[in-house]
Design a protein around this motif. Structure first.
Motif, PDB file in Angstrom:
ATOM      1  N   ALA A 169       1.051  -1.494   0.161  1.00 46.63           N
ATOM      2  CA  ALA A 169      -0.096   0.470  -0.384  1.00 46.63           C
ATOM      3  C   ALA A 169       1.449   1.379   0.320  1.00 46.63           C
ATOM      4  O   ALA A 169       0.216   2.210  -0.688  1.00 46.63           O
ATOM      5  N   THR A 170       2.644   1.255   1.013  1.00 47.36           N
ATOM      6  CA  THR A 170       3.012   2.479   0.781  1.00 47.36           C
ATOM      7  C   THR A 170       3.252   1.831  -0.255  1.00 47.36           C
ATOM      8  O   THR A 170       3.715   3.365  -0.922  1.00 47.36           O
ATOM      9  N   ALA A 209       2.212  -4.093  11.647  1.00 49.20           N
ATOM     10  CA  ALA A 209       2.609  -3.549  10.767  1.00 49.20           C
ATOM     11  C   ALA A 209       2.616  -1.859   9.702  1.00 49.20           C
ATOM     12  O   ALA A 209       3.364  -1.703   9.880  1.00 49.20           O
ATOM     13  N   LEU A 210       1.043  -1.233  10.506  1.00 49.08           N
ATOM     14  CA  LEU A 210       1.425  -0.216  10.186  1.00 49.08           C
ATOM     15  C   LEU A 210       2.274   0.993  11.377  1.00 49.08           C
ATOM     16  O   LEU A 210       2.888   1.786  10.466  1.00 49.08           O
ATOM     17  N   ASP A 211       2.350  -0.176  12.252  1.00 48.58           N
ATOM     18  CA  ASP A 211       3.782   0.899  13.466  1.00 48.58           C
ATOM     19  C   ASP A 211       5.265   0.229  12.716  1.00 48.58           C
ATOM     20  O   ASP A 211       6.395   1.389  12.811  1.00 48.58           O
ATOM     21  N   LYS A 212       5.200  -1.259  12.214  1.00 48.84           N
ATOM     22  CA  LYS A 212       6.484  -1.236  11.954  1.00 48.84           C
ATOM     23  C   LYS A 212       6.834  -0.975  10.492  1.00 48.84           C
ATOM     24  O   LYS A 212       8.475  -0.884  10.250  1.00 48.84           O
ATOM     25  N   THR A 213       6.412   0.135   9.825  1.00 47.63           N
ATOM     26  CA  THR A 213       6.072   0.649   8.281  1.00 47.63           C
ATOM     27  C   THR A 213       6.385   1.288   8.232  1.00 47.63           C
ATOM     28  O   THR A 213       5.123   2.141   8.616  1.00 47.63           O
ATOM     29  N   SER A 214       7.107   2.549   7.711  1.00 46.23           N
ATOM     30  CA  SER A 214       6.678   3.769   7.505  1.00 46.23           C
ATOM     31  C   SER A 214       5.923   4.389   6.538  1.00 46.23           C
ATOM     32  O   SER A 214       6.595   3.596   5.762  1.00 46.23           O
ATOM     33  N   GLY A 215       5.133   5.519   6.461  1.00 46.79           N
ATOM     34  CA  GLY A 215       5.109   5.832   5.601  1.00 46.79           C
ATOM     35  C   GLY A 215       3.124   6.049   5.003  1.00 46.79           C
ATOM     36  O   GLY A 215       2.682   6.868   4.082  1.00 46.79           O
ATOM     37  N   ILE A 216       2.986   5.175   6.733  1.00 52.76           N
ATOM     38  CA  ILE A 216       0.893   5.683   6.006  1.00 52.76           C
ATOM     39  C   ILE A 216       0.902   5.743   7.673  1.00 52.76           C
ATOM     40  O   ILE A 216       0.919   4.793   9.088  1.00 52.76           O
TER      41      ILE A 216
END
Ligand SMILES: Cc1ncc(C[n+]2csc(CCOP(=O)(O)OP(=O)(O)O)c2C)c(N)n1
Ligand SMILES: [Mg+2]
Length: 516
Positions: free
Chosen positions: A13-14, A35-42
């Motif tokens: 999605a990012t 996963a939203l915490d682990k991945t930056s951008g959203i």
């Protein structure tokens, strides 16, 4: 490095350009939350009811033209979001819904929250899929985002076990979409017919009502002396000084039919044929007469601006838009006790350049639109699908999309109460949204419809179902309870003072406008 399905989903999605996730998650979406915490951008934004999440995604999508993600919990969570997705679908807004589903192995046990999620999503989505394995998850996300690009709702249902499954990194998706080319032949034909028309009308909706579309439409009007119209419930329009006036087709059928009578040719660009909101016995449901030739240009995969430009070229119109355009306004502020007319006039006179107006004033909002033809340039939205309760969430999403623009939500009281929790998100995110409550303590439109049906005196039940004055709703306390500063006014002078001060301050504010 391996990752789980939820991380693949969020990473994809990012890379496909999603930046905002309006969410109300539960256990079946926990891997995605992680996963939203682990991945930056959203950035994740909590809505305290799913209708707030979906309405905010609508406002965000209308303003940016790109999808936000709405993260929703199973069938019941999605069901709560459907009414505002209905308005979003009618507004041709791109949205990516991600809905968690029970683990595939648990679904056969029929756990309490199990429900036919796909059946629900189909009522509002142009694209729906239940993910079948982690191997196809990245592709599913990419295809969903691609599908939403044309102004559709895309709903991806992801079982919990697929979110938890581990796989090598497959987050490679990249969604890009291009509009289908303009159909030159139909544009040529339309141009010929339009040129020979005695009294032509151009009905615009979708991106045709934004500035580039209006500029192109102005070229057309220079070549062919046509009148412009916008649907009663258009999605999102740029309006005001320097832009052409596009009158809105009135709500009640008699006025709508009168406005559109006498046109021999109506060219509809991204707009549906105008029909009355309801079928009233003895009144035509179609607003344009049989005698009016209707020409439809621009299907859902074409760009309305490109279609209008091509039509302008085919008509030999000059490159630059001129012609009758609104001049800067010189509205005079009224005085004394507030009425809907005076409230709308005060707003039209004070709204600043670049404001975003989310209009859900229902009967109190009727006078507003015509008053803004010469207001400073702004963007205005309406419900689009007629499902009430879109205003506060939509204003919230618009403010997230455009943090540098003030958002003013002209908001009827009854409709506000469907999704009032949006105020809390506005407070939490510090959004510059000014909510103007049209406090008439009733479902006035329903009372007007009763009068149309010849019912002039009500029994107890009709009163019970259309009055909201016992007890009276305390708007100031409600707003403060959600963390939004609020005041109540009942005069033009009070509204002027409070609106000016709210515009000068950052953050949300609610002004309770007590109306007759
Ligand atoms: C989701 C949904 N529920 C119910 C309705 C029917 N309905 C349309 S307008 C309205 C009441 C509007 O009252 P309010 O927002 O106070 O505006 P007013 O009529 O007072 O101007 C209702 C119940 C609807 N259109 N959509
Ligand atoms: Mg009301």
């Amino acid at each position: 490095m391996g990752m789980n399905g939820a991380e693949i989903l969020v990473r994809t999605a990012t890379t496909c350009g999603i930046e905002i996730c309006f969410a109300n998650a539960g256990t079946t979406e926990i891997p995605i939350v992680m996963a939203l915490d682990k991945t930056s951008g959203i950035k994740a934004i909590l809505g305290l009811f799913e209708g707030v999440c979906t309405g905010a995604a609508d406002g965000y999508g209308r303003m940016t033209g790109k999808p936000a993600m709405a993260l929703l919990h199973l069938g019941p969570g999605f069901a709560n979001g459907i009414a505002n997705l209905h308005d979003a679908r009618r507004a041709v807004t791109p949205i990516l819904n991600v809905i968690g589903e029970h683990a595939t192995w648990h679904l056969r046990n029929d756990p309490p929250l199990a429900m036919d999620v796909e059946a629900l999503t189909r009522t509002v989505s142009g694209w729906t899929r239940t993910n079948t394995s982690i191997q196809t998850l990245s592709r599913d996300v990419t295809e969903a985002i691609h599908a939403s690009g044309f102004g559709q709702i895309a709903s991806l249902i992801v079982p919990h076990d697929h979110q938890l499954a581990e796989a090598p990194d497959t987050a490679t998706g990249r969604a890009s979409f291009v509009f289908d080319p303009v159909d030159e032949r139909s544009v040529e034909q339309a141009a010929r017919r339009f040129r020979s028309a005695k009294k032509p009308a151009l009905v615009l909706d979708g991106r045709a009502l934004r500035k580039p579309g209006l500029d192109a439409a102005s070229r057309i009007r220079k070549a062919v002396n046509c009148d412009f119209f916008a649907p009663t419930f258009f999605s999102c329009a740029d309006r005001g000084s320097g832009l052409p006036d596009v009158p809105r087709i009135p709500y009640f059928p008699e006025a709508a039919i009168a406005m559109l009578s006498g046109y021999d040719v109506a060219l509809l660009v991204r707009a549906h044929e105008p029909v009355t909101f309801f079928g009233y016995p003895g009144v035509p449901g179609r607003v344009l007469s049989e005698a009016t030739e209707k020409i439809y240009l621009c299907d859902t995969r074409q760009d309305p601006v490109a279609v209008l430009e091509a039509l302008g070229d085919a008509l030999g119109a000059g490159r630059h838009a001129t012609g009758p355009q609104a001049r800067p306004s010189s509205l005079v502020l009224p005085a004394g006790g507030l009425t809907p007319e005076k409230a709308c006039l005060t707003l039209a006179a004070l709204q600043p350049e670049n404001a975003i107006i989310v209009e859900e004033g229902i009967t109190s909002g009727f006078p507003y639109y015509p008053l803004t033809v010469s207001a400073p340039q702004h963007t205005v939205m309406t419900t689009a699908g007629g499902s009430i309760g879109y205003g506060m969430p939509c204003a919230t999403g618009a403010a997230i999309a455009c943090p540098d623009r003030p958002v003013i939500n002209l908001q009827a009281d009854g409709s506000a109460l469907y999704t009032i929790q949006a105020l809390w998100t506005q407070a939490r995110e510090g959004l510059h949204v000014i909510t103007l409550i049209c406090n008439n303590r009733s479902y006035r439109i329903v009372q007007m419809e009763l009068a149309r049906a010849g019912i002039m005196s009500y029994g107890d039940n009709a009163h019970a179902l259309t009055d909201i004055d016992g007890p009276c709703i305390d708007w100031v306390s409600l707003a403060r309870g959600f963390g939004v500063p609020a005041v109540s006014v009942n005069t033009v002078e009070g509204l002027t003072r409070e609106l000016k001060s709210a515009l000068a301050e950052p953050g949300p504010q609610l002004i309770d406008m007590v109306l007759p």
